[in-house]
Motif scaffolding. Structure first.
Motif, PDB file in Angstrom:
ATOM      1  N   LEU A 218       0.791  -1.233   0.000  1.00 44.72           N
ATOM      2  CA  LEU A 218       0.000   0.000   0.000  1.00 44.72           C
ATOM      3  C   LEU A 218       0.826   1.288   0.000  1.00 44.72           C
ATOM      4  N   PRO A 219       1.937   1.389   0.733  1.00 45.20           N
ATOM      5  CA  PRO A 219       2.672   2.661   0.751  1.00 45.20           C
ATOM      6  C   PRO A 219       3.226   3.105  -0.598  1.00 45.20           C
ATOM      7  N   ILE A 220       3.203   2.254  -1.611  1.00 41.34           N
ATOM      8  CA  ILE A 220       3.755   2.660  -2.906  1.00 41.34           C
ATOM      9  C   ILE A 220       2.958   3.811  -3.523  1.00 41.34           C
ATOM     10  N   PHE A 221       1.760   4.054  -3.000  1.00 37.25           N
ATOM     11  CA  PHE A 221       1.001   5.240  -3.434  1.00 37.25           C
ATOM     12  C   PHE A 221       1.873   6.493  -3.405  1.00 37.25           C
ATOM     13  N   ALA A 222       2.765   6.594  -2.399  1.00 40.63           N
ATOM     14  CA  ALA A 222       3.524   7.828  -2.176  1.00 40.63           C
ATOM     15  C   ALA A 222       4.865   7.849  -2.885  1.00 40.63           C
ATOM     16  N   ALA A 223       5.230   6.793  -3.608  1.00 34.19           N
ATOM     17  CA  ALA A 223       6.589   6.679  -4.146  1.00 34.19           C
ATOM     18  C   ALA A 223       6.955   7.803  -5.112  1.00 34.19           C
ATOM     19  N   SER A 224       6.004   8.268  -5.883  1.00 30.17           N
ATOM     20  CA  SER A 224       6.318   9.292  -6.886  1.00 30.17           C
ATOM     21  C   SER A 224       6.246  10.709  -6.334  1.00 30.17           C
ATOM     22  N   THR A 225       5.816  10.853  -5.072  1.00 25.55           N
ATOM     23  CA  THR A 225       5.656  12.197  -4.516  1.00 25.55           C
ATOM     24  C   THR A 225       6.749  12.566  -3.520  1.00 25.55           C
ATOM     25  N   VAL A 226       7.437  11.574  -2.949  1.00 29.18           N
ATOM     26  CA  VAL A 226       8.488  11.898  -1.975  1.00 29.18           C
ATOM     27  C   VAL A 226       9.695  12.474  -2.708  1.00 29.18           C
ATOM     28  N   SER A 227      10.393  13.389  -2.049  1.00 27.89           N
ATOM     29  CA  SER A 227      11.522  14.063  -2.699  1.00 27.89           C
ATOM     30  C   SER A 227      12.844  13.330  -2.522  1.00 27.89           C
ATOM     31  N   GLY A 228      12.996  12.589  -1.446  1.00 26.06           N
ATOM     32  CA  GLY A 228      14.262  11.908  -1.186  1.00 26.06           C
ATOM     33  C   GLY A 228      14.398  10.616  -1.971  1.00 26.06           C
ATOM     34  N   LEU A 229      15.555  10.428  -2.588  1.00 23.50           N
ATOM     35  CA  LEU A 229      15.800   9.210  -3.359  1.00 23.50           C
ATOM     36  C   LEU A 229      15.655   7.964  -2.505  1.00 23.50           C
ATOM     37  N   TRP A 230      16.297   7.944  -1.331  1.00 24.69           N
ATOM     38  CA  TRP A 230      16.311   6.724  -0.540  1.00 24.69           C
ATOM     39  C   TRP A 230      14.987   6.478   0.170  1.00 24.69           C
TER      40      TRP A 230
ATOM     41  N   ALA B  54      12.163   6.991  -1.464  1.00 23.26           N
ATOM     42  CA  ALA B  54      11.478   6.303  -2.562  1.00 23.26           C
ATOM     43  C   ALA B  54      11.976   4.875  -2.698  1.00 23.26           C
ATOM     44  N   VAL B  55      13.284   4.678  -2.552  1.00 24.33           N
ATOM     45  CA  VAL B  55      13.844   3.323  -2.638  1.00 24.33           C
ATOM     46  C   VAL B  55      13.244   2.432  -1.552  1.00 24.33           C
ATOM     47  N   GLY B  56      13.117   2.963  -0.329  1.00 23.79           N
ATOM     48  CA  GLY B  56      12.548   2.170   0.754  1.00 23.79           C
ATOM     49  C   GLY B  56      11.103   1.780   0.493  1.00 23.79           C
ATOM     50  N   ILE B  57      10.312   2.723  -0.004  1.00 24.01           N
ATOM     51  CA  ILE B  57       8.898   2.445  -0.289  1.00 24.01           C
ATOM     52  C   ILE B  57       8.768   1.403  -1.400  1.00 24.01           C
ATOM     53  N   ILE B  58       9.515   1.605  -2.478  1.00 21.42           N
ATOM     54  CA  ILE B  58       9.433   0.672  -3.605  1.00 21.42           C
ATOM     55  C   ILE B  58      10.025  -0.681  -3.216  1.00 21.42           C
ATOM     56  N   GLY B  59      11.106  -0.677  -2.425  1.00 19.15           N
ATOM     57  CA  GLY B  59      11.695  -1.931  -1.980  1.00 19.15           C
ATOM     58  C   GLY B  59      10.738  -2.736  -1.118  1.00 19.15           C
ATOM     59  N   LEU B  60       9.995  -2.078  -0.237  1.00 18.59           N
ATOM     60  CA  LEU B  60       8.999  -2.770   0.564  1.00 18.59           C
ATOM     61  C   LEU B  60       7.931  -3.399  -0.325  1.00 18.59           C
ATOM     62  N   ALA B  61       7.483  -2.646  -1.335  1.00 19.04           N
ATOM     63  CA  ALA B  61       6.479  -3.183  -2.260  1.00 19.04           C
ATOM     64  C   ALA B  61       7.031  -4.364  -3.053  1.00 19.04           C
ATOM     65  N   ALA B  62       8.299  -4.262  -3.478  1.00 19.70           N
ATOM     66  CA  ALA B  62       8.911  -5.373  -4.221  1.00 19.70           C
ATOM     67  C   ALA B  62       9.044  -6.605  -3.340  1.00 19.70           C
TER      68      ALA B  62
ATOM     69  N   SER C  94       4.465  11.610 -15.627  1.00 22.33           N
ATOM     70  CA  SER C  94       4.547  11.286 -14.200  1.00 22.33           C
ATOM     71  C   SER C  94       4.146   9.834 -13.967  1.00 22.33           C
ATOM     72  N   TYR C  95       4.783   9.209 -12.985  1.00 27.65           N
ATOM     73  CA  TYR C  95       4.443   7.838 -12.609  1.00 27.65           C
ATOM     74  C   TYR C  95       3.345   7.772 -11.544  1.00 27.65           C
ATOM     75  N   ALA C  96       2.836   8.911 -11.084  1.00 24.93           N
ATOM     76  CA  ALA C  96       1.873   8.926  -9.978  1.00 24.93           C
ATOM     77  C   ALA C  96       0.645   8.056 -10.247  1.00 24.93           C
ATOM     78  N   PRO C  97      -0.027   8.191 -11.423  1.00 25.22           N
ATOM     79  CA  PRO C  97      -1.201   7.344 -11.647  1.00 25.22           C
ATOM     80  C   PRO C  97      -0.856   5.849 -11.652  1.00 25.22           C
ATOM     81  N   VAL C  98       0.333   5.513 -12.109  1.00 27.19           N
ATOM     82  CA  VAL C  98       0.752   4.114 -12.187  1.00 27.19           C
ATOM     83  C   VAL C  98       0.914   3.534 -10.785  1.00 27.19           C
ATOM     84  N   PHE C  99       1.505   4.292  -9.862  1.00 32.85           N
ATOM     85  CA  PHE C  99       1.710   3.784  -8.514  1.00 32.85           C
ATOM     86  C   PHE C  99       0.400   3.691  -7.731  1.00 32.85           C
TER      87      PHE C  99
END
Length: 439
Positions: free
Chosen positions: A327-339, A341-349, A403-408
C-alpha cells in the motif's frame, strides 16, 4: 553406516520421513534458483539499458512500450503452450528446451537497432522465458512435501531478485566497456552453462541415484504417486475455481512486478536524475529487499502451518500481510528523497515476491502434480495479458503527463483486490476433484 542410495525406480521405504538421510531436493532447488536468476538477467537488461538505447537509437516512450508489449504477448502465448508440454514431457526436457530458446533470443538482441527488430527479439525471448516458472513449480511439487513447498518456491523465486540485483551491476560495466551489444551476448551465454549442468544432474526423485530411501519417503509422505493422481485434461482446468482464482491474482498483480523490471530505472532517471552509472545502488537495494520478501513470505506461511494453522489460513494470512505492505507505494512518486522512494518501492517489491511465493504454492496445494505446470501456464498467461495492458498504459501516461503517480496508485491497490477475489472464488484451499469419466 549411511543409508543405502536409492536405485532408479526404487520405491519409498519405511525409513523415517522426518529425517531424510540425503538432501538432494535442496540441490535441485538451487538449480531452480540459478535458472530463475538467469531468466531475470535476460529479462531485465532491456530496462537497465532503456535510457542508453533511447538516446542512441532515438526511441520514443511509445516505442519502448511497444517493445515491452511484444515481450508480454509472447510470454502469454508461451505460458499457455508450455504448461501442457511440460506436464507431458517432464521438467527436465521442458526446462532444457526453454532455456536454450531464451538464451539464443537474448543474444540475438545484439543484431538489431530498430524498435521492430527489438520487438522480434523480445517476442522470441518471451516465448522461451515463459516456461521457467511452470517448470520450476512443477519441479518443486515433485521434489518437496507440502510443508516445504512455500519455502522452496520462495528460494527459487528469490532468484528473480538476485538476477535483478546482478543486472545493474554487470550490465553497465559491459555496456560502458564494450558497448550495449556485448551486454546482451555475454548475459545470454549464461543460460548455456546452466543447461549443461541441468542435463547432467537432474532426474525425477525416484530415479535419482543420490536420493536416499528416507528422502524419497519424506518427499512423498503427504502425496500420492504420480500414477495414482488424477489426470485433469487441460480444457477442464477452466471448470475449477482454483484456476480462475490464480488467473485473477496473476492478471492483477504480475503487471506491478513488470513495472519494476522494465520501468524502475527510467523512474529513477526521470524523478531523481540518475543515469547508467548511478542507478545501480538504488536498484540493488530494491531487489535485496525483494529477496528478503521472497524467502520471508514463503517462510511465513510455512511457519504458520507448522504452528497448527490450516494450509488455507496459513497461505491467505501470508497473502494478506504482503498485500498490506504494498500500500505505501502510493507515495513513491511524490516523496523528494531518493532513498525514501527506494525504501517504499523496496517494501512493495519484497511484498510482491512474498505474495508470489504463496500464490505459486497454492497451485500445488490444490491441483495434482500432473497438472501444476498447466495451471501455472494459464495463470502466467493471464499475468502477461495484464502486463501487456500495463506496458501500453505506462507508455501513454509518460508520453502525455510525464509522471508515474497514476501508475503507482493502481499498483498499490491491486493486491487487496486480488486477495478478495481469490477468497471469494476459493474460500477453502482444497484439492481439485478428479474428473468424472463418461462412458
Amino acid at each position: 553406516m549411511t543409508a543405502p542410495e536409492a536405485a532408479p525406480g526404487h520405491p519409498p521405504t519405511p525409513a523415517s520421513p522426518t529425517k531424510p538421510a540425503s538432501n538432494v531436493r535442496w540441490i535441485i532447488c538451487a538449480l531452480l534458483f540459478f535458472a530463475t536468476t538467469i531468466n531475470y538477467i535476460d529479462r531485465q537488461i532491456i530496462g537497465i539499458l532503456k535510457p542508453t538505447l533511447q538516446a542512441e537509437l532515438g526511441w520514443s516512450e511509445i516505442d519502448y512500450g511497444t517493445i515491452v508489449f511484444w515481450f508480454q504477448a509472447a510470454y502469454g502465448i508461451g505460458l499457455l503452450a508450455c504448461g501442457p508440454i511440460i506436464d507431458r514431457i517432464g521438467s527436465k526436457l521442458g526446462y532444457a528446451g526453454a532455456i536454450a530458446i531464451w538464451s539464443f533470443a537474448a543474444m540475438a538482441h545484439a543484431l538489431f537497432r530498430t524498435p521492430g527488430g527489438f520487438s522480434f527479439a523480445r517476442f522470441a525471448l518471451g516465448l522461451g522465458e515463459a516456461a521457467n516458472f511452470p517448470a520450476a513449480i512443477k519441479s518443486v511439487a515433485e521434489w518437496f512435501p507440502k510443508k516445504e513447498r512455500a519455502l522452496a518456491a520462495g528460494i527459487l523465486n528469490a532468484g528473480a531478485n538476485v538476477g535483478a540485483i546482478a543486472t545493474p551491476i554487470v550490465v553497465p560495466v559491459l555496456a560502458i566497456q564494450f558497448g550495449w551489444q556485448a551486454a546482451f551476448i555475454v548475459t545470454g551465454m549464461l543460460g548455456f552453462v546452466w543447461l549443461a549442468v541441468w542435463l547432467i544432474y537432474y532426474r525425477a526423485p525416484a530415479q535419482h541415484p543420490k536420493v536416499s530411501p528416507s528422502e524419497l519417503a519424506y518427499i512423498n509422505a503427504d502425496a500420492p504417486t504420480m500414477e495414482e493422481e488424477p489426470k485433469i485434461p487441460w480444457r477442464t482446468l477452466f471448470r475449477h475455481r482454483g484456476t480462475w482464482a490464480f488467473m485473477s491474482a496473476k492478471f492483477l498483480t504480475d503487471p506491478v512486478w513488470y513495472l519494476f523490471l522494465f520501468w524502475l530505472p527510467d523512474f529513477f532517471a526521470k524523478r531523481h536524475g540518475l543515469d547508467l552509472t548511478s542507478f545501480g545502488p538504488p536498484l540493488i537495494a530494491v531487489y535485496l529487499l525483494a529477496d528478503v520478501g521472497s524467502v520471508g513470505g514463503g517462510w511465513l506461511s510455512s511457519a504458520l502451518i507448522r504452528r497448527g494453522y490450516s494450509v488455507n489460513a496459513g497461505r491467505k494470512l501470508a497473502l494478506l500481510v504482503c498485500a498490506l505492505c504494498v500500500l505505501p507505494i502510493f507515495a513513491a512518486s511524490t516523496v523528494s528523497g531518493l532513498w525514501t522512494a527506494v525504501g517504499i518501492i523496496g517494501l512493495a517489491a519484497a511484498a510482491h515476491q512474498g505474495w508470489s511465493s504463496n500464490l505459486y504454492t497454492m497451485v500445488s496445494d490444490t491441483f495434482p502434480r500432473s497438472s501444476v505446470a498447466s495451471v501455472m501456464g494459464i495463470g502466467g498467461a493471464a499475468g502477461a495479458v495484464g502486463g501487456m495492458l500495463m506496458a501500453n498504459y505506462v507508455g501513454r501516461v509518460l508520453e502525455s503527463v510525464g509522471s508515474y503517480a497514476p501508475v503507482f496508485v493502481w499498483a498499490g491497490s491491486a493486491y487487496l483486490v486480488a486477495l478478495a477475489i481469490v477468497h471469494l472464488l476459493v474460500p477453502r484451499l482444497e484439492a481439485a476433484p478428479a474428473p468424472t469419466v463418461t462412458r
